[in-house]
Scaffold this active site. Structure first.
Site, PDB file in Angstrom:
ATOM      1  CE  LYS A 194      -1.901   2.896   2.343  1.00 13.51           C
ATOM      2  NZ  LYS A 194      -1.653   4.345   2.167  1.00 13.51           N
ATOM      3  N   GLY A 246       6.830   4.275   8.891  1.00 16.59           N
ATOM      4  CA  GLY A 246       6.043   5.505   9.009  1.00 16.59           C
ATOM      5  C   GLY A 246       6.040   6.005  10.436  1.00 16.59           C
ATOM      6  CB  SER A 247       3.669   8.203  12.193  1.00 16.57           C
ATOM      7  OG  SER A 247       2.454   7.486  12.039  1.00 16.57           O
ATOM      8  CD  GLU A 249      -1.491   9.026  14.937  1.00 15.92           C
ATOM      9  OE1 GLU A 249      -0.699   9.819  14.375  1.00 15.92           O
ATOM     10  OE2 GLU A 249      -2.718   9.169  14.906  1.00 15.92           O
ATOM     11  CB  VAL A 250       0.355   4.649  11.372  1.00 16.57           C
ATOM     12  CG1 VAL A 250      -0.156   3.540  10.459  1.00 16.57           C
ATOM     13  CG2 VAL A 250      -0.481   5.908  11.174  1.00 16.57           C
ATOM     14  N   GLY A 251       2.330   2.956  13.444  1.00 21.86           N
ATOM     15  CA  GLY A 251       3.076   1.737  13.786  1.00 21.86           C
ATOM     16  C   GLY A 251       2.369   0.945  14.876  1.00 21.86           C
ATOM     17  CD  GLU A 268      13.136  -0.444  10.194  1.00 22.48           C
ATOM     18  OE1 GLU A 268      13.636   0.471  10.895  1.00 22.48           O
ATOM     19  OE2 GLU A 268      13.559  -1.594  10.177  1.00 22.48           O
ATOM     20  CB  CYS A 303      13.081   7.934  10.231  1.00 19.85           C
ATOM     21  SG  CYS A 303      13.734   6.843   8.990  1.00 19.85           S
ATOM     22  CD  GLU A 405      10.307  11.309  12.925  1.00 25.22           C
ATOM     23  OE1 GLU A 405       9.166  10.801  12.907  1.00 25.22           O
ATOM     24  OE2 GLU A 405      11.313  10.726  12.486  1.00 25.22           O
TER      25      GLU A 405
HETATM   26  P1  NAI Z   1       1.840   7.816   8.528  1.00 27.77           P
HETATM   27  O1  NAI Z   1       2.461   6.860   9.474  1.00 27.77           O
HETATM   28  O2  NAI Z   1       0.455   8.284   8.804  1.00 27.77           O
HETATM   29  O3  NAI Z   1       1.814   7.179   7.051  1.00 27.77           O
HETATM   30  C1  NAI Z   1       2.667   6.133   6.629  1.00 27.77           C
HETATM   31  C2  NAI Z   1       1.846   5.113   5.857  1.00 27.77           C
HETATM   32  O4  NAI Z   1       0.879   4.530   6.730  1.00 27.77           O
HETATM   33  C3  NAI Z   1       1.057   5.693   4.681  1.00 27.77           C
HETATM   34  O5  NAI Z   1       1.082   4.765   3.613  1.00 27.77           O
HETATM   35  C4  NAI Z   1      -0.349   5.804   5.252  1.00 27.77           C
HETATM   36  O6  NAI Z   1      -1.362   5.758   4.265  1.00 27.77           O
HETATM   37  C5  NAI Z   1      -0.406   4.565   6.119  1.00 27.77           C
HETATM   38  N1  NAI Z   1      -1.456   4.612   7.144  1.00 27.77           N
HETATM   39  C6  NAI Z   1      -1.948   5.704   7.800  1.00 27.77           C
HETATM   40  N2  NAI Z   1      -2.912   5.339   8.667  1.00 27.77           N
HETATM   41  C7  NAI Z   1      -3.042   3.996   8.574  1.00 27.77           C
HETATM   42  C8  NAI Z   1      -3.865   3.015   9.216  1.00 27.77           C
HETATM   43  N3  NAI Z   1      -4.764   3.367  10.130  1.00 27.77           N
HETATM   44  N4  NAI Z   1      -3.711   1.708   8.888  1.00 27.77           N
HETATM   45  C9  NAI Z   1      -2.801   1.339   7.983  1.00 27.77           C
HETATM   46  N5  NAI Z   1      -1.996   2.214   7.312  1.00 27.77           N
HETATM   47  C10 NAI Z   1      -2.116   3.524   7.610  1.00 27.77           C
HETATM   48  O7  NAI Z   1       2.829   9.050   8.391  1.00 27.77           O
HETATM   49  P2  NAI Z   1       2.524  10.517   7.775  1.00 27.77           P
HETATM   50  O8  NAI Z   1       1.156  10.944   8.166  1.00 27.77           O
HETATM   51  O9  NAI Z   1       2.877  10.482   6.350  1.00 27.77           O
HETATM   52  O10 NAI Z   1       3.609  11.388   8.526  1.00 27.77           O
HETATM   53  C11 NAI Z   1       3.422  11.752   9.895  1.00 27.77           C
HETATM   54  C12 NAI Z   1       4.738  11.722  10.614  1.00 27.77           C
HETATM   55  O11 NAI Z   1       5.237  10.384  10.667  1.00 27.77           O
HETATM   56  C13 NAI Z   1       5.859  12.518   9.960  1.00 27.77           C
HETATM   57  O12 NAI Z   1       5.794  13.853  10.284  1.00 27.77           O
HETATM   58  C14 NAI Z   1       7.070  11.833  10.536  1.00 27.77           C
HETATM   59  O13 NAI Z   1       7.322  12.332  11.826  1.00 27.77           O
HETATM   60  C15 NAI Z   1       6.656  10.382  10.644  1.00 27.77           C
HETATM   61  N6  NAI Z   1       7.126   9.589   9.486  1.00 27.77           N
HETATM   62  C16 NAI Z   1       8.211   8.762   9.651  1.00 27.77           C
HETATM   63  C17 NAI Z   1       8.717   8.066   8.570  1.00 27.77           C
HETATM   64  C18 NAI Z   1       9.902   7.173   8.676  1.00 27.77           C
HETATM   65  O14 NAI Z   1      10.643   7.056   7.743  1.00 27.77           O
HETATM   66  N7  NAI Z   1      10.077   6.473   9.780  1.00 27.77           N
HETATM   67  C19 NAI Z   1       8.144   8.196   7.226  1.00 27.77           C
HETATM   68  C20 NAI Z   1       6.983   9.043   7.175  1.00 27.77           C
HETATM   69  C21 NAI Z   1       6.525   9.712   8.282  1.00 27.77           C
HETATM   70 MG    MG Z   2      -0.581  10.078   8.940  1.00 26.49          MG
END
Ligand code: NAI
Ligand code: MG
Length: 503
Positions: A194, A246-247, A249-251, A268, A303, A405
């Site tokens: 996804k 990703g974040s 929170e979603v992790g 991650e 990150c 972050e």
């Molecule tokens: P996010 O964690 O919301 O999005 C990452 C992925 O998770 C996207 O594909 C999104 O569609 C998916 N996602 C969101 N909600 C979901 C759910 N309930 N169930 C399953 N998948 C879901 O991150 P976002 O909103 O893009 O960025 C927010 C913050 O997260 C950033 O400001 C940063 O601090 C952090 N982040 C860290 C990353 C890393 O490389 N570790 C990469 C991106 C964001």
């Molecule tokens: Mg998000």
């Protein structure tokens, strides 16, 4: 051949805008482009101009079910394909992506706002390298023979887990995806990815290209929003392994879904990575190291960004001056222009989030910021999400800028006097992804490297992910490792024990 109204070009295309349009409106499932079940789509924007460059298919639970069924069907024969053959096919994908490297670099620059020369080309190259590395590891999927009893042969074999659900972010989407799909596929799993809603195009092109080589259904791609498309993927009963970047929170949401199904998960997540600079460092190298560590060329959207820089007091002023001067000389502008060092922030939401941190920092008593690098002057970029890098000093340790972050071009620099105190401060964080130490005193450097709470510590360098070096955090930065042989064995296979009594 393809169920697609304007099939993307078969050969590499350097017209990134035409390619973005041609990729519009479709998932990639079972070896072909497929429109979203509800025929719904959402806009993909160029962050440097604000213009709409494509529409992405808006996936839902129905699309997820179709993709997972295709992946589950394909997995049976893929798992029976000899491991070295699977690896050879993934290595062929690496060669094809290398032919398309410039095309992919231009497309990722267009959709993410990352500068072509400093970031996007690098990402396209590393993707091919990761695939070629894992492509060579098919025959490393080895088990053991275990001494048990006379006339009993006891062995372990590595078996794939089944269908892998992979959820990726927008900051380095192709690379972070490659870290998941390459080991998953070589180990005999099939995958449903996804993509991130902000950056669905280049990864879709990668998927289409790899499907010219892989059997249909092994690698499927969905675009869509988190709750509507990501959540049904992680919850689908036939998805037997989850991998997420990703974040935090979603992790946690992904980890909860894994716990509910009792399946393995790799996470991650974020970071607040410290960089510790001692007065005996190689000064010029360390100042340049701060620029790469902070990922200023990626607008700090990393990150592992060195968002907390601790400098030994005697060097503090000189270091901040030199860093600010170097960042100031960097060119912010059109990501597709070869002169550009720094591009645009991914989305209005992310832009506002980072601006909020900056405003809070500027309003903090005692804090000051060096604001570097001029805004682009090109009128075509006036709606672009350009944000000048900020180097803060004087922030209190409890500031949100120091603890959370930011994921933007903002770093905080502090003076320190004592190695033990700076170690304690570096470790005083919810996160533990990466850290770097800059010193010519290797005894001290190695001692601190062992005591820093981080998954990756580098001394006198700060390179991005490298094939075969395990990558992954501790504390809230994640679970599990990526990028290495061990990561493939531990996270994409399970060990079965087989015993034969031949007495
Ligand atoms: P996010 O964690 O919301 O999005 C990452 C992925 O998770 C996207 O594909 C999104 O569609 C998916 N996602 C969101 N909600 C979901 C759910 N309930 N169930 C399953 N998948 C879901 O991150 P976002 O909103 O893009 O960025 C927010 C913050 O997260 C950033 O400001 C940063 O601090 C952090 N982040 C860290 C990353 C890393 O490389 N570790 C990469 C991106 C964001
Ligand atoms: Mg998000």
């Amino acid at each position: 051949m393809l169920d697609h109204p304007h099939a993307p070009p078969a050969s590499p295309s350097l017209d990134e805008r035409a390619l973005a349009k041609a990729l519009s409106g479709h998932h990639f499932i079972g070896g072909r482009f497929v429109a979203a079940h509800g025929r719904r789509s959402f806009a993909v924007h160029n962050p440097a101009t604000g213009e709409e460059i494509a529409r992405a298919a808006e996936g839902d639970a129905h699309d997820v079910a179709t993709a997972v069924e295709n992946a589950a069907h394909a997995q049976v024969s893929w798992a029976r394909t000899p491991a070295r053959k699977r690896g050879a096919l993934v290595a062929q994908c690496a060669a094809l992506l290398t032919e398309h490297a410039e095309e992919l670099a231009r497309l990722i620059a267009l959709e993410t706002g990352k500068a072509l020369r400093t970031e996007s080309r690098v990402e396209a190259g590393v993707v091919a390298d990761i695939l070629s590395f894992f492509g060579g590891l098919g025959s490393e999927l080895k088990g053991e023979s275990v001494p048990f009893a006379p006339d009993v042969l006891a062995v372990t074999v590595r078996e794939p887990l089944g269908v892998v659900g992979a959820i990726i972010p927008w900051n380095v989407p192709m690379l972070l995806m490659a870290l998941k799909i390459a080991p998953a596929l070589v180990a005999g799993n099939t995958v449903v990815v996804k993509s991130a809603e902000e950056a669905p195009l280049a990864v879709l092109r990668v998927c289409e290209l790899m499907n010219r080589i892989l059997p249909p259904g092994c690698f499927n791609m969905l675009s869509g929003f988190g709750p509507e498309c990501g959540a049904p993927l992680v919850e689908h009963p036939k998805v037997r392994k989850l991998t997420f970047t990703g974040s935090v929170e979603v992790g946690r949401i992904v980890a909860r879904a894994a716990a509910e199904k009792l399946i393995p998960v790799t996470l991650e997540l974020g970071g607040k990575s410290p960089m510790i600079v001692f007065a005996d460092c190689d000064f010029e190298k360390t100042v340049m190291g701060a620029i790469t560590s902070m990922r200023f060329t990626r607008q700090g959207q990393s990150c592992t960004a060195a968002s907390r820089i601790y400098v030994e007091r005697g060097l503090f002023e000189r270091f901040v001056d030199a860093l600010a001067a170097k960042v100031d000389a960097m060119v912010m502008g059109d990501p597709l222009d070869e002169k550009t060092d720094i591009g645009a922030i991914i989305s209005p939401g992310q832009f506002e989030k980072v601006e909020g941190f900056i405003a809070e920092g500027l309003a903090t008593p005692g804090a000051a910021a060096r604001v570097c690098s001029a805004m682009p002057k090109d009128p075509a970029l006036k709606k672009g999400l350009f944000l000048r890098p900020h180097i803060f000093t004087g922030l209190p340790r409890e500031s949100r800028l120091v603890r959370e972050e930011i994921f933007g071009p903002v770093t905080c620099v502090f003076p320190f006097d004592d190695a033990e105190a700076v170690l304690a401060e570096a470790n005083d964080s919810e996160y533990g992804l990466a850290a770097s130490l800059w010193t010519n005193n290797l005894k001290r450097g190695l001692d601190l490297a062992h005591r820093l709470e981080a998954g990756l510590v580098q001394i006198n360098q700060n390179l991005v992910v490298q094939a075969n070096l395990s990558y992954g955090g501790v504390k809230s930065s994640g679970l599990g490792k990526e990028a290495s042989l061990e990561a493939m064995l531990e996270h994409f296979t399970h060990k079965k024990t087989i015993m034969v009594n031949y007495g």
